[in-house]
Design a protein around this motif. Structure first.
Motif, PDB file in Angstrom:
ATOM      1  N   GLY A   1       1.831   1.707 -15.904  1.00  0.00           N
ATOM      2  CA  GLY A   1       1.798   0.672 -15.532  1.00  0.00           C
ATOM      3  C   GLY A   1       2.359  -0.343 -14.135  1.00  0.00           C
ATOM      4  O   GLY A   1       2.623  -0.937 -14.562  1.00  0.00           O
ATOM      5  N   ASP A   2       3.138   0.540 -13.616  1.00  0.00           N
ATOM      6  CA  ASP A   2       3.688   0.145 -12.642  1.00  0.00           C
ATOM      7  C   ASP A   2       3.365   0.327 -11.004  1.00  0.00           C
ATOM      8  O   ASP A   2       2.933   0.995 -10.599  1.00  0.00           O
ATOM      9  N   MET A   3       1.882  -0.494 -11.584  1.00  0.00           N
ATOM     10  CA  MET A   3       0.892  -0.831 -10.255  1.00  0.00           C
ATOM     11  C   MET A   3       1.757  -0.313  -8.582  1.00  0.00           C
ATOM     12  O   MET A   3       0.980   0.412  -7.650  1.00  0.00           O
ATOM     13  N   ALA A   4       2.796  -0.690  -8.172  1.00  0.00           N
ATOM     14  CA  ALA A   4       3.710  -1.094  -7.008  1.00  0.00           C
ATOM     15  C   ALA A   4       3.466   0.235  -6.644  1.00  0.00           C
ATOM     16  O   ALA A   4       3.851   0.554  -5.661  1.00  0.00           O
ATOM     17  N   ALA A   5       5.222   0.326  -7.840  1.00  0.00           N
ATOM     18  CA  ALA A   5       5.618   2.000  -7.680  1.00  0.00           C
ATOM     19  C   ALA A   5       3.941   3.025  -7.582  1.00  0.00           C
ATOM     20  O   ALA A   5       4.868   4.193  -6.687  1.00  0.00           O
ATOM     21  N   GLN A   6       2.912   2.926  -7.959  1.00  0.00           N
ATOM     22  CA  GLN A   6       2.346   4.209  -8.399  1.00  0.00           C
ATOM     23  C   GLN A   6       1.661   4.241  -6.982  1.00  0.00           C
ATOM     24  O   GLN A   6       1.274   4.825  -6.063  1.00  0.00           O
ATOM     25  N   ARG A   7       1.001   3.102  -5.710  1.00  0.00           N
ATOM     26  CA  ARG A   7       0.926   3.232  -4.863  1.00  0.00           C
ATOM     27  C   ARG A   7       1.423   2.977  -3.508  1.00  0.00           C
ATOM     28  O   ARG A   7       1.500   4.006  -2.622  1.00  0.00           O
ATOM     29  N   SER A   8       2.752   3.278  -4.312  1.00  0.00           N
ATOM     30  CA  SER A   8       4.351   3.244  -3.319  1.00  0.00           C
ATOM     31  C   SER A   8       3.970   4.494  -3.220  1.00  0.00           C
ATOM     32  O   SER A   8       3.774   5.462  -1.840  1.00  0.00           O
ATOM     33  N   PHE A   9       3.817   5.572  -4.330  1.00  0.00           N
ATOM     34  CA  PHE A   9       3.848   7.088  -4.507  1.00  0.00           C
ATOM     35  C   PHE A   9       2.412   7.487  -4.095  1.00  0.00           C
ATOM     36  O   PHE A   9       2.439   8.796  -3.439  1.00  0.00           O
ATOM     37  N   ASN A  10       1.721   6.935  -4.155  1.00  0.00           N
ATOM     38  CA  ASN A  10       0.386   7.689  -3.685  1.00  0.00           C
ATOM     39  C   ASN A  10       0.505   7.519  -2.208  1.00  0.00           C
ATOM     40  O   ASN A  10      -0.205   8.188  -1.671  1.00  0.00           O
ATOM     41  N   SER A  11       0.921   6.438  -1.274  1.00  0.00           N
ATOM     42  CA  SER A  11       1.265   6.545  -0.073  1.00  0.00           C
ATOM     43  C   SER A  11       1.865   7.121   1.007  1.00  0.00           C
ATOM     44  O   SER A  11       2.022   7.915   1.442  1.00  0.00           O
ATOM     45  N   ALA A  12       2.662   7.753   0.035  1.00  0.00           N
ATOM     46  CA  ALA A  12       3.821   8.891   0.186  1.00  0.00           C
ATOM     47  C   ALA A  12       3.378  10.483   0.696  1.00  0.00           C
ATOM     48  O   ALA A  12       3.077  10.992   1.270  1.00  0.00           O
ATOM     49  N   VAL A  13       2.298  10.451  -0.712  1.00  0.00           N
ATOM     50  CA  VAL A  13       2.161  11.923  -0.969  1.00  0.00           C
ATOM     51  C   VAL A  13       0.571  11.432   0.028  1.00  0.00           C
ATOM     52  O   VAL A  13      -0.050  12.939   0.644  1.00  0.00           O
ATOM     53  N   SER A  14       0.053  11.107   0.410  1.00  0.00           N
ATOM     54  CA  SER A  14      -0.912  10.853   1.520  1.00  0.00           C
ATOM     55  C   SER A  14      -0.890  10.853   2.545  1.00  0.00           C
ATOM     56  O   SER A  14      -1.252  11.939   3.554  1.00  0.00           O
ATOM     57  N   ILE A  15       0.058  10.268   2.763  1.00  0.00           N
ATOM     58  CA  ILE A  15       0.770  10.400   4.324  1.00  0.00           C
ATOM     59  C   ILE A  15       1.090  11.126   4.648  1.00  0.00           C
ATOM     60  O   ILE A  15       0.634  12.144   5.886  1.00  0.00           O
ATOM     61  N   SER A  16       1.695  11.778   3.818  1.00  0.00           N
ATOM     62  CA  SER A  16       2.116  13.265   4.394  1.00  0.00           C
ATOM     63  C   SER A  16       1.512  13.966   4.637  1.00  0.00           C
ATOM     64  O   SER A  16       1.202  15.561   5.078  1.00  0.00           O
ATOM     65  N   LEU A  17       0.151  14.138   3.533  1.00  0.00           N
ATOM     66  CA  LEU A  17      -1.061  15.329   4.033  1.00  0.00           C
ATOM     67  C   LEU A  17      -1.616  14.915   5.158  1.00  0.00           C
ATOM     68  O   LEU A  17      -2.468  15.741   5.675  1.00  0.00           O
ATOM     69  N   PHE A  18      -2.104  13.570   4.985  1.00  0.00           N
ATOM     70  CA  PHE A  18      -2.601  12.928   6.772  1.00  0.00           C
ATOM     71  C   PHE A  18      -2.152  13.992   7.529  1.00  0.00           C
ATOM     72  O   PHE A  18      -2.577  14.620   8.628  1.00  0.00           O
ATOM     73  N   ILE A  19      -0.105  13.715   7.467  1.00  0.00           N
ATOM     74  CA  ILE A  19       0.599  14.475   8.903  1.00  0.00           C
ATOM     75  C   ILE A  19       0.217  15.620   8.683  1.00  0.00           C
ATOM     76  O   ILE A  19       0.449  16.157  10.561  1.00  0.00           O
ATOM     77  N   GLY A  20       0.106  16.652   7.851  1.00  0.00           N
ATOM     78  CA  GLY A  20      -0.275  17.941   7.903  1.00  0.00           C
ATOM     79  C   GLY A  20      -1.784  18.385   8.517  1.00  0.00           C
ATOM     80  O   GLY A  20      -1.730  19.127   9.362  1.00  0.00           O
ATOM     81  N   TYR A  21      -2.765  17.002   8.041  1.00  0.00           N
ATOM     82  CA  TYR A  21      -4.015  17.799   8.184  1.00  0.00           C
ATOM     83  C   TYR A  21      -4.035  17.570  10.009  1.00  0.00           C
ATOM     84  O   TYR A  21      -4.379  18.622  10.442  1.00  0.00           O
ATOM     85  N   PHE A  22      -3.451  16.770   9.909  1.00  0.00           N
ATOM     86  CA  PHE A  22      -3.225  15.934  12.058  1.00  0.00           C
ATOM     87  C   PHE A  22      -2.283  17.328  12.548  1.00  0.00           C
ATOM     88  O   PHE A  22      -2.942  17.683  13.536  1.00  0.00           O
ATOM     89  N   TRP A  23      -0.936  17.941  12.482  1.00  0.00           N
ATOM     90  CA  TRP A  23      -1.138  19.075  13.001  1.00  0.00           C
ATOM     91  C   TRP A  23      -1.774  20.387  12.858  1.00  0.00           C
ATOM     92  O   TRP A  23      -2.507  21.169  13.929  1.00  0.00           O
ATOM     93  N   PHE A  24      -2.763  20.551  11.809  1.00  0.00           N
ATOM     94  CA  PHE A  24      -3.338  22.109  11.759  1.00  0.00           C
ATOM     95  C   PHE A  24      -4.631  21.547  12.723  1.00  0.00           C
ATOM     96  O   PHE A  24      -5.149  22.563  13.338  1.00  0.00           O
ATOM     97  N   GLY A  25      -4.817  20.053  12.763  1.00  0.00           N
ATOM     98  CA  GLY A  25      -5.863  19.623  13.295  1.00  0.00           C
ATOM     99  C   GLY A  25      -6.172  20.081  14.632  1.00  0.00           C
ATOM    100  O   GLY A  25      -6.907  20.396  15.758  1.00  0.00           O
ATOM    101  N   PHE A  26      -4.932  19.242  15.243  1.00  0.00           N
ATOM    102  CA  PHE A  26      -4.844  19.809  16.882  1.00  0.00           C
ATOM    103  C   PHE A  26      -4.396  21.186  17.501  1.00  0.00           C
ATOM    104  O   PHE A  26      -4.822  21.021  18.632  1.00  0.00           O
TER     105      PHE A  26
END
Length: 304
Positions: free
Chosen positions: A41-66
């Motif tokens: 029920g803590d939407m703010a904490a859930q969005r913060s968690f989602n952002s942390a996971v997503s951004i980490s995945l994006f950074i890893g994807y960019f690394w292999f993409g480059f």
């Protein structure tokens, strides 16, 4: 960036910095508490968690993409230079591409700095933004903007460079259009890699209520991404197809020899090799993975 043949040892600058960032951002998020599983029920904490996971995945994807893009550029560059008997110019073109890449890094730093200034002025800098969690979020977001901008520069600039700086001067028309097909394949690969970014987006809205405004924003972003990456590819394919039709028409009008007419031209073979079954399968899989990722995230939500 040091573009080198795929068989060579990868240059340190390509992999070291993205790897350090890939390790630093998750560790910073873990230290700040952004990776802690949010309470129900803590939407703010859930969005913060989602952002942390997503951004980490994006950074890893960019690394292999480059890394993948740079290897493909090296392979395409060698193929074009071999057809021109100018393989000795590989180092010169590599240095030029490296210089372009460094300029793009500077431009990306400027753009990400502008976003940082916007975050500072729009955010609550007196409280949350100065906490460890706030600093972690800002650092992750700015890094994401930097790598996204650099990635978007790369998926088109390398193709443009090969078209304008390497392709001209090819002696034989058959070699010219074969090289043109190589560049088109490179553009297709870049478009598929960019399309893969859309599969990570659903994680941002994992286990949270998605507003209509967010739906519109995501759809608009996806369409812009596809238009940005696939428009150059469609133009290249259209140019090659028009040239094939023009060459075929000239052949039929100027030659009445049945043997020549019945024999497939090299340009025709180059065009037929442009979209192989493997290329079509990769494109279909990349497109299908986007809605599949949304369905997978929805399925996981039902089990939580």
């Amino acid at each position: 960036m040091k573009i080198a043949p795929p068989t060579s040892k990868p240059q340190q600058f390509i992999g070291l910095f993205p790897l350090l960032v890939l390790l630093a951002i998750p560790l910073l998020n873990m230290y700040s508490g952004a990776f802690n599983w949010p309470e129900s029920g803590d939407m703010a904490a859930q969005r913060s968690f989602n952002s942390a996971v997503s951004i980490s995945l994006f950074i890893g994807y960019f690394w292999f993409g480059f890394r993948y893009i740079h290897q493909n550029v090296a392979s395409s560059l060698i193929s074009l230079l071999v057809k021109k008997n100018q393989l000795g110019q590989f180092t010169v073109h590599r240095q030029r591409l490296t210089k372009v890449f460094h300029h793009q890094i500077i431009n990306s730093l400027i753009i990400s700095s502008m976003f940082l200034v916007v975050l500072v002025f729009l955010g609550d800098v007196s409280k949350e933004s100065y906490s460890i969690k706030g600093i972690s979020f800002i650092a992750s977001f700015v890094t994401l903007i930097l790598l996204t901008t650099l990635f978007l520069f790369q998926v088109r600039s390398n193709v443009t460079y090969l078209l304008k700086q390497v392709l001209p001067g090819t002696n034989k028309p058959s070699d010219y259009w074969a090289s043109f097909s190589v560049i088109t394949k490179l553009s297709l690969t870049n478009a598929i890699i960019a399309l893969g970014l859309l599969t990570v987006l659903p994680i941002f809205w994992f286990n949270v209520v998605v507003s209509p405004l967010e739906v519109i924003a995501v759809m608009s972003l996806s369409l812009l991404m596809m238009a940005y990456t696939f428009t150059p590819l469609l133009k290249l394919k259209a140019t090659l197809k028009q040239q094939k039709i023009r060459a075929s028409s000239q052949s039929h009008s100027e030659n009445s020899n049945c043997t020549n007419d019945s024999r497939p031209s090299k340009l025709g073979r180059a065009h037929s090799d442009l979209c192989t079954n493997s290329d079509k399968l990769k494109t279909i899989m990349a497109v299908v993975l986007v809605p599949l990722s949304w369905g997978l995230v929805s399925m996981v939500e039902t089990f939580i």
